[in-house]
Design a protein around this motif. Structure first.
Motif, PDB file in Angstrom:
ATOM      1  N   LEU A   1     144.960 -54.471  42.882  1.00  0.00           N
ATOM      2  CA  LEU A   1     144.172 -55.654  42.343  1.00  0.00           C
ATOM      3  C   LEU A   1     143.004 -54.940  41.665  1.00  0.00           C
ATOM      4  O   LEU A   1     142.624 -55.888  40.566  1.00  0.00           O
ATOM      5  CB  LEU A   1     143.803 -56.027  43.625  1.00  0.00           C
ATOM      6  CG  LEU A   1     142.838 -57.393  43.382  1.00  0.00           C
ATOM      7  CD1 LEU A   1     143.928 -58.433  43.041  1.00  0.00           C
ATOM      8  CD2 LEU A   1     142.393 -57.891  44.930  1.00  0.00           C
ATOM      9  N   LYS A   2     142.432 -53.990  42.030  1.00  0.00           N
ATOM     10  CA  LYS A   2     141.468 -53.362  41.062  1.00  0.00           C
ATOM     11  C   LYS A   2     142.133 -53.224  39.545  1.00  0.00           C
ATOM     12  O   LYS A   2     141.179 -53.446  38.713  1.00  0.00           O
ATOM     13  CB  LYS A   2     140.891 -52.280  41.771  1.00  0.00           C
ATOM     14  CG  LYS A   2     139.938 -52.831  42.924  1.00  0.00           C
ATOM     15  CD  LYS A   2     138.780 -51.494  43.354  1.00  0.00           C
ATOM     16  CE  LYS A   2     139.693 -50.465  44.087  1.00  0.00           C
ATOM     17  NZ  LYS A   2     138.768 -49.502  44.643  1.00  0.00           N
TER      18      LYS A   2
ATOM     19  N   ASN B   1     144.411 -54.445  38.112  1.00  0.00           N
ATOM     20  CA  ASN B   1     144.782 -55.702  37.247  1.00  0.00           C
ATOM     21  C   ASN B   1     143.588 -56.549  36.979  1.00  0.00           C
ATOM     22  O   ASN B   1     143.452 -57.182  35.790  1.00  0.00           O
ATOM     23  CB  ASN B   1     145.993 -56.642  38.120  1.00  0.00           C
ATOM     24  CG  ASN B   1     147.149 -55.837  38.018  1.00  0.00           C
ATOM     25  OD1 ASN B   1     147.617 -55.076  36.920  1.00  0.00           O
ATOM     26  ND2 ASN B   1     147.858 -56.108  39.029  1.00  0.00           N
ATOM     27  N   LEU B   2     142.446 -56.695  37.824  1.00  0.00           N
ATOM     28  CA  LEU B   2     141.686 -57.599  37.841  1.00  0.00           C
ATOM     29  C   LEU B   2     140.338 -56.803  37.258  1.00  0.00           C
ATOM     30  O   LEU B   2     139.200 -57.371  36.843  1.00  0.00           O
ATOM     31  CB  LEU B   2     141.322 -58.251  38.999  1.00  0.00           C
ATOM     32  CG  LEU B   2     142.246 -59.367  39.400  1.00  0.00           C
ATOM     33  CD1 LEU B   2     141.912 -60.285  40.612  1.00  0.00           C
ATOM     34  CD2 LEU B   2     142.913 -60.263  38.367  1.00  0.00           C
TER      35      LEU B   2
ATOM     36  N   ALA C   1     137.629 -58.445  39.997  1.00  0.00           N
ATOM     37  CA  ALA C   1     138.385 -58.296  41.387  1.00  0.00           C
ATOM     38  C   ALA C   1     137.381 -58.862  42.358  1.00  0.00           C
ATOM     39  O   ALA C   1     136.001 -58.451  42.236  1.00  0.00           O
ATOM     40  CB  ALA C   1     138.822 -56.931  41.793  1.00  0.00           C
TER      41      ALA C   1
ATOM     42  N   SER D   1     139.476 -64.274  49.947  1.00  0.00           N
ATOM     43  CA  SER D   1     138.405 -63.575  48.990  1.00  0.00           C
ATOM     44  C   SER D   1     136.972 -64.544  49.385  1.00  0.00           C
ATOM     45  O   SER D   1     135.857 -64.379  48.679  1.00  0.00           O
ATOM     46  CB  SER D   1     138.611 -63.399  47.662  1.00  0.00           C
ATOM     47  OG  SER D   1     138.831 -64.540  46.908  1.00  0.00           O
TER      48      SER D   1
ATOM     49  N   ILE E   1     144.307 -63.850  41.828  1.00  0.00           N
ATOM     50  CA  ILE E   1     144.358 -63.022  42.782  1.00  0.00           C
ATOM     51  C   ILE E   1     145.787 -62.817  43.268  1.00  0.00           C
ATOM     52  O   ILE E   1     146.198 -61.646  43.424  1.00  0.00           O
ATOM     53  CB  ILE E   1     143.589 -63.358  44.154  1.00  0.00           C
ATOM     54  CG1 ILE E   1     142.138 -63.496  43.626  1.00  0.00           C
ATOM     55  CG2 ILE E   1     143.638 -62.196  45.009  1.00  0.00           C
ATOM     56  CD1 ILE E   1     140.952 -63.809  44.770  1.00  0.00           C
TER      57      ILE E   1
ATOM     58  N   GLY F   1     147.253 -60.780  40.511  1.00  0.00           N
ATOM     59  CA  GLY F   1     146.716 -59.690  40.472  1.00  0.00           C
ATOM     60  C   GLY F   1     147.432 -58.484  41.687  1.00  0.00           C
ATOM     61  O   GLY F   1     147.338 -57.168  41.518  1.00  0.00           O
ATOM     62  N   MET F   2     147.694 -59.334  42.817  1.00  0.00           N
ATOM     63  CA  MET F   2     148.164 -58.403  43.962  1.00  0.00           C
ATOM     64  C   MET F   2     149.852 -57.866  43.709  1.00  0.00           C
ATOM     65  O   MET F   2     150.123 -56.993  44.403  1.00  0.00           O
ATOM     66  CB  MET F   2     148.410 -59.126  45.294  1.00  0.00           C
ATOM     67  CG  MET F   2     146.647 -59.479  45.539  1.00  0.00           C
ATOM     68  SD  MET F   2     146.149 -57.845  46.444  1.00  0.00           S
ATOM     69  CE  MET F   2     147.023 -57.943  47.833  1.00  0.00           C
TER      70      MET F   2
END
Length: 378
Positions: free
Chosen positions: A98-99, A101-102, A106, A209, A227, A230-231
């Protein structure tokens, strides 16, 4: 991480009117400062605010947030007592993908319940319309079961349609799934009851989130989609409209060069799957196998229909000197009004308009009118 630190992280995450990107930038500035500024010192010592680059409006927001520390301490205590995990972006259990990709976008803090190890495992997302048809739900079922066979986690958003099918197919095949909520995690009571067995067995993790007690909202549903994407290492699209959460999420993913696979629609299906393929997504068949499409196969039914009409129009204009819009409609057996045909012809570069005694006619551009003595005499 101790409860006190978590209280400050939650306080940072809950600051209103400030994007995650800015919150993360502020903390990175704390990290880079020499000596490093802790999350606690960031709030407790306002002299640090200039050092990390807060403007006057942000200082006001931090003052207001600092006044909520006591309430947030009770919230953290409540979350921990009820078995929820609080994962700041610096936590080792925070999903690395996630970090990646975003990046700065994030979420600053995630709230989870379930097997946290799922956050680090290979994963795919299956997305699509809430009102998906039978073909799309069948595709979702197949992809979710294939992911289970490959020991991959299925990420979904718990909406009706494709999301729920992805989750149920994965857990039904004894697979693993992550539910990304469009609401606060503490408002998911009925969902926890429904999937209690799977959560306790370590096969389902629920994450959010948003503020823990925040109700569902359309805004959260839209904000949740990046998200979900992104996951996941790969994204499979069962069915998309030409607007809405699935569409915008895929378009954003394509801009970021994410691997996105879209189910190739059957003839006469009414969805935007082909448009997404045209924009760069990979086409897959009903079993998830990648397809190599010809240029003709990549065209939507609307595009094919327009090409056929354009071809028929040019053929008709080649066969006459000039012709009115009304006559064209009659010759081509179209259920159109004159004005619609005139607008269509005006947009065709190969066609020109001619005015004869206050009447409008059309002819193929560049085609000379035949005179009385034109032609070959034998």
């Amino acid at each position: 991480m101790i409860k006190q630190e978590l209280t400050y992280w939650v306080t940072l995450a809950l600051i209103p009117k400030m994007w995650n990107k800015r919150k993360n930038e502020i903390y990175v500035n704390c990290f880079r400062h020499i000596p490093q500024i802790s999350i606690i010192d960031l709030f407790e010592n306002s002299s640090n605010w200039d050092m990390v680059g807060l403007d006057e409006n942000e200082k006001t927001l931090f003052e207001q947030a600092r006044a909520q520390l006591a309430n947030n301490s009770f919230l953290v205590e409540e979350l921990m007592t009820q078995g929820y995990d609080i994962l700041p972006i610096t936590d080792e259990d925070y999903p690395k993908l996630l970090k990646t990709n975003l990046k700065y976008n994030a979420p600053t803090v995630l709230y989870t319940k379930g097997n946290k190890s799922l956050l680090q495992q290979p994963s795919i997302a299956i997305v699509g319309s809430r009102s998906a048809d039978a073909k799309s739900l069948s595709f979702t079922d197949i992809i979710a079961k294939k992911a289970t066979e490959m020991n991959k986690v299925v990420v979904s958003g718990f909406a009706k349609g494709v999301d729920r099918q992805a989750l149920d197919s994965a857990v039904g095949a004894n697979g693993k799934s992550i539910i990304v909520l469009p609401q606060g995690i503490m408002t998911f009571g009925s969902g926890f009851k429904q999937y209690y067995k799977h959560v306790t067995q370590g096969r389902v993790l629920v994450m959010s989130s948003f503020a823990p007690k925040a109700p569902w909202s359309v805004e959260f549903a839209m904000a949740r989609n990046p998200i979900i994407y992104g996951m996941a290492s790969e994204i499979f699209v069962a069915q998309s409209d030409d607007k809405g959460g699935t569409w915008s999420g895929v378009i954003d993913g394509l801009r970021k060069n994410r691997p996105i696979y879209v189910r190739y629609p059957e003839k006469n299906e009414k969805n935007a799957n082909l448009l997404l393929i045209q924009k760069g997504a990979s086409a897959v068949d009903a079993m998830g196998n990648v397809l190599t499409l010809s240029l003709e196969q990549q065209k939507t039914p609307e595009q094919l229909k327009k090409e056929k009409l354009d071809s028929d129009l040019i053929a008709l204009l080649n066969s006459v000197e000039m012709i009115s819009a009304k006559e064209i409609i009659c010759r081509l057996h179209l259920d159109w009004k004159d004005d619609k045909m005139k607008r269509y012809l005006d947009n065709m570069q190969q066609v020109e308009k001619i005015k004869v005694k206050n009447r409008i006619y059309y002819r193929r551009k560049g085609k000379a009118q035949q005179g009385l003595f034109d032609g070959q005499i034998e």
